[in-house]
Design a protein around this motif. Structure first.
Motif, PDB file in Angstrom:
ATOM      1  N   VAL A   6       3.968  65.234  29.248  1.00 26.85           N
ATOM      2  CA  VAL A   6       3.993  66.005  28.007  1.00 26.85           C
ATOM      3  C   VAL A   6       4.267  65.116  26.790  1.00 26.85           C
ATOM      4  O   VAL A   6       3.702  65.338  25.712  1.00 26.85           O
ATOM      5  CB  VAL A   6       4.980  67.192  28.109  1.00 26.85           C
ATOM      6  CG1 VAL A   6       6.425  66.731  28.104  1.00 26.85           C
ATOM      7  CG2 VAL A   6       4.712  68.209  27.038  1.00 26.85           C
ATOM      8  N   THR A   7       5.076  64.086  26.934  1.00 27.74           N
ATOM      9  CA  THR A   7       5.346  63.180  25.817  1.00 27.74           C
ATOM     10  C   THR A   7       4.080  62.421  25.422  1.00 27.74           C
ATOM     11  O   THR A   7       3.728  62.333  24.243  1.00 27.74           O
ATOM     12  CB  THR A   7       6.474  62.194  26.187  1.00 27.74           C
ATOM     13  OG1 THR A   7       7.631  62.943  26.526  1.00 27.74           O
ATOM     14  CG2 THR A   7       6.787  61.261  25.039  1.00 27.74           C
ATOM     15  N   ALA A  11       1.624  62.770  21.897  1.00 26.21           N
ATOM     16  CA  ALA A  11       1.226  61.614  21.089  1.00 26.21           C
ATOM     17  C   ALA A  11      -0.289  61.467  20.999  1.00 26.21           C
ATOM     18  O   ALA A  11      -0.795  60.898  20.027  1.00 26.21           O
ATOM     19  CB  ALA A  11       1.840  60.342  21.676  1.00 26.21           C
ATOM     20  N   ASP A  12      -1.015  61.972  21.980  1.00 25.88           N
ATOM     21  CA  ASP A  12      -2.470  61.759  22.045  1.00 25.88           C
ATOM     22  C   ASP A  12      -3.232  63.084  22.075  1.00 25.88           C
ATOM     23  O   ASP A  12      -4.315  63.173  22.632  1.00 25.88           O
ATOM     24  CB  ASP A  12      -2.796  60.924  23.289  1.00 25.88           C
ATOM     25  CG  ASP A  12      -4.156  60.256  23.199  1.00 25.88           C
ATOM     26  OD1 ASP A  12      -4.661  60.033  22.072  1.00 25.88           O
ATOM     27  OD2 ASP A  12      -4.733  59.968  24.259  1.00 25.88           O
ATOM     28  N   LEU A  13      -2.680  64.119  21.452  1.00 25.75           N
ATOM     29  CA  LEU A  13      -3.269  65.459  21.539  1.00 25.75           C
ATOM     30  C   LEU A  13      -4.720  65.497  21.071  1.00 25.75           C
ATOM     31  O   LEU A  13      -5.571  66.116  21.718  1.00 25.75           O
ATOM     32  CB  LEU A  13      -2.427  66.459  20.740  1.00 25.75           C
ATOM     33  CG  LEU A  13      -2.892  67.907  20.794  1.00 25.75           C
ATOM     34  CD1 LEU A  13      -2.908  68.428  22.231  1.00 25.75           C
ATOM     35  CD2 LEU A  13      -2.019  68.776  19.917  1.00 25.75           C
ATOM     36  N   TYR A  14      -5.020  64.825  19.981  1.00 26.95           N
ATOM     37  CA  TYR A  14      -6.389  64.849  19.456  1.00 26.95           C
ATOM     38  C   TYR A  14      -7.388  64.372  20.507  1.00 26.95           C
ATOM     39  O   TYR A  14      -8.409  65.025  20.753  1.00 26.95           O
ATOM     40  CB  TYR A  14      -6.489  63.984  18.191  1.00 26.95           C
ATOM     41  CG  TYR A  14      -7.890  63.923  17.636  1.00 26.95           C
ATOM     42  CD1 TYR A  14      -8.409  64.980  16.897  1.00 26.95           C
ATOM     43  CD2 TYR A  14      -8.700  62.816  17.864  1.00 26.95           C
ATOM     44  CE1 TYR A  14      -9.706  64.943  16.404  1.00 26.95           C
ATOM     45  CE2 TYR A  14      -9.992  62.758  17.369  1.00 26.95           C
ATOM     46  CZ  TYR A  14     -10.489  63.827  16.636  1.00 26.95           C
ATOM     47  OH  TYR A  14     -11.774  63.787  16.152  1.00 26.95           O
ATOM     48  N   ALA A  30       5.036  68.217  33.215  1.00 33.36           N
ATOM     49  CA  ALA A  30       6.361  68.358  32.624  1.00 33.36           C
ATOM     50  C   ALA A  30       7.350  68.651  33.747  1.00 33.36           C
ATOM     51  O   ALA A  30       6.944  68.986  34.865  1.00 33.36           O
ATOM     52  CB  ALA A  30       6.375  69.484  31.592  1.00 33.36           C
ATOM     53  N   ARG A  31       8.622  68.521  33.462  1.00 35.36           N
ATOM     54  CA  ARG A  31       9.633  68.796  34.491  1.00 35.36           C
ATOM     55  C   ARG A  31       9.520  70.213  35.031  1.00 35.36           C
ATOM     56  O   ARG A  31       9.698  70.449  36.219  1.00 35.36           O
ATOM     57  CB  ARG A  31      11.030  68.586  33.926  1.00 35.36           C
ATOM     58  CG  ARG A  31      11.390  67.153  33.767  1.00 35.36           C
ATOM     59  CD  ARG A  31      12.845  67.003  33.379  1.00 35.36           C
ATOM     60  NE  ARG A  31      13.060  65.652  32.910  1.00 35.36           N
ATOM     61  CZ  ARG A  31      13.713  65.331  31.825  1.00 35.36           C
ATOM     62  NH1 ARG A  31      14.266  66.270  31.081  1.00 35.36           N
ATOM     63  NH2 ARG A  31      13.840  64.074  31.471  1.00 35.36           N
TER      64      ARG A  31
END
Length: 77
Positions: A6-7, A11-14, A30-31
């Motif tokens: 998820v992190t 940062a790279d959603l686009y 994600a956890r």
């Protein structure tokens, strides 16, 4: 298929959205669990398939069509 946490996804959603729009399935981990990012077009296809597969009459009609000789069908123009 692309898998990111998820992190990294934040940062790279686009680029992940572009990949999904290009037909790629993106898994975001994600956890608490995982999610899958797909295009709206792909999602609409999944919903339609689930609807049709849940209709016993549809499945019966498909099977009947498979077992019918080609001469039973009319050509469309």
């Amino acid at each position: 298929m692309t898998t990111v946490n998820v992190t990294g996804g934040r940062a790279d959603l686009y680029n992940l959205v572009r990949a999904a729009l290009g037909g790629e399935v993106v898994t975001i981990t994600a956890r608490a669990g995982n999610v899958v990012l797909i295009s709206e077009e792909e999602w609409e296809g999944v919903k339609e398939t689930l609807y049709l597969m849940g209709d016993p009459d549809f499945l019966k009609d498909v099977e009947e069509g498979r077992n019918s000789p080609d001469s039973d069908f009319e050509a469309w123009n």
